[in-house]
Design an enzyme around this catalytic site. Structure first.
Site, short mmCIF file in Angstrom:
data_model
loop_
_atom_site.label_atom_id
_atom_site.label_comp_id
_atom_site.label_asym_id
_atom_site.label_seq_id
_atom_site.Cartn_x
_atom_site.Cartn_y
_atom_site.Cartn_z
CB VAL A 91 27.66 45.58 -12.81
CG1 VAL A 91 26.40 45.44 -13.56
CG2 VAL A 91 28.89 47.40 -13.56
CD GLN A 92 28.74 52.45 -9.74
OE1 GLN A 92 28.88 52.26 -8.15
NE2 GLN A 92 28.74 53.13 -10.50
CD GLU A 100 17.38 58.45 -12.83
OE1 GLU A 100 18.17 58.50 -13.39
OE2 GLU A 100 16.88 57.29 -12.40
CG HIS A 124 23.74 57.71 -9.52
ND1 HIS A 124 22.42 58.54 -8.70
CD2 HIS A 124 23.01 56.82 -9.22
CE1 HIS A 124 21.61 58.09 -8.38
NE2 HIS A 124 21.60 56.93 -8.76
N GLY A 128 32.62 54.09 -20.72
CA GLY A 128 31.15 54.37 -20.76
C GLY A 128 30.98 55.44 -20.89
CB SER A 172 34.43 45.69 -23.79
OG SER A 172 35.32 46.48 -22.58
#
Length: 334
Positions: free
Chosen positions: A86-87, A196, A109, A27, A52
């Site tokens: 989803v990790q 954030e 992250h 991504g 994908s």
């Protein structure tokens, strides 16, 4: 205490020589980091789900993507650049059992490692290298000979060798050209979430909507409210980005600057700051993480419903029409 910052001379790409680096997820960050590493002479393999759009993108960039499990098994350094939510499941299903002792497990992250959703087995060091910019900027700056500053953090018990691998990785993506700041998994994760929620996304979104609604409810045209509370925000943010608060205030009118000083503290009050502290405590104690994990396990009903509702807000609806009047904007719709 001054931050420890590493530059080009502090990192040596030889620490990645003979090692395969797996980028899991092609991504925003994945495509940039993978291409930069390859251009720096590193051996890079891609783990990406077949069928994908990102799989096709990786192929178009000259890679031969394989499954997450295959890429993990083949690599020495594995960087998980998949969406936070989803990790953990992908780690349990495809990564954990394919790790080998001596591997380095990376991320950009620290959410899942810091909050215990990813708990590597003994003999696996963890490492964070996080560019402080979006993937397209990481790539474009590298291609121009520059680099986006980055963060580096070592997991608990990680070795000096892993640190050198991390610095080499940061150099490979261009980070040491700008500077790599040493931090911890806790600091990166908690400050990122706080920024954030309180300022960049949650704070700004609510401020814009409240300002827009206040003007419209007072009888002003929604088009005028949009310009004053949404559109012109970019002008101010660009000034902040280039020179901080002082440069922004230097660049605006004296009337606007005076209004900043006398009205800003009425909007962001002591009560607001107290609420910010509560938010930070919730992040530090893992309460936000537990809520987000639980939300996703339930299929994200609140998240999806709120997303749909927010798109119907007046500032969004009026903006669709006004942005079409501005042919210099590369308009985006979702």
């Amino acid at each position: 205490m001054a931050a420890t910052i590493y530059y080009e001379n502090d990192a040596d790409l030889s620490h990645l020589k003979g090692k395969k680096v797996a980028i899991l997820g092609y991504g925003s960050q994945g495509h940039a980091q993978a291409q930069n590493l390859r251009d720096s002479g590193c051996e890079v393999i891609i783990g990406q789900r077949p069928g994908s759009a990102n799989y096709d993108l990786a192929v178009s960039h000259g890679f031969e993507p394989m499954s997450i499990a295959e890429a993990t098994k083949a690599a020495d350094v594995i960087n998980v650049l998949l969406p936070d939510e989803v990790q953990a499941d992908i780690y349990r299903d495809s990564i954990r059992d394919n790790l080998s002792e001596g591997n380095v497990l990376m991320c950009s992250h620290g959410f899942n490692i810091h909050f215990g959703q990813i708990d590597p087995p003994k003999g696996i060091d963890t490492l964070l290298v996080a560019p402080k910019g979006p993937g397209h900027l990481v790539r474009s700056e590298y291609e121009k000979g520059g680099g986006v500053p980055a963060l580096i953090a070592l997991g608990e018990g990680a070795s000096e060798t892993t640190k050198q691998i991390g610095l080499a990785y940061a150099k490979g993506i261009g980070g040491t050209r700008g500077g790599v700041i040493e931090t911890t998994f806790a600091e990166e994760t908690e400050t990122d979430l706080f920024g954030e929620q309180v300022v960049l996304c949650g704070g700004v979104s609510e401020l814009v909507k409240a300002g827009f609604d206040t003007l419209v409810e007072a009888g002003y045209q929604p088009e005028m409210a949009y310009f004053e509370c949404m559109h012109e925000l970019k002008l101010i943010v660009d000034l902040l980005y280039e020179g901080g608060l002082s440069y922004m205030r230097y660049s605006i009118s004296n009337t606007a600057e005076y209004g900043d000083y006398v009205t800003g503290p009425r909007i962001i009050t002591d009560e607001t700051k107290a609420e910010m502290k509560k938010v930070l405590e919730e992040i530090q104690q893992g309460e936000f993480a537990r809520k987000w994990i639980s939300e996703n396990r339930a299929g994200a009903p609140f998240f999806k419903a709120t997303r749909r509702r927010e798109r119907l807000h007046g500032v969004e609806q009026i903006g669709l029409g006004l942005r079409r009047m501005m042919n210099w904007i590369d308009e985006k719709e979702v």
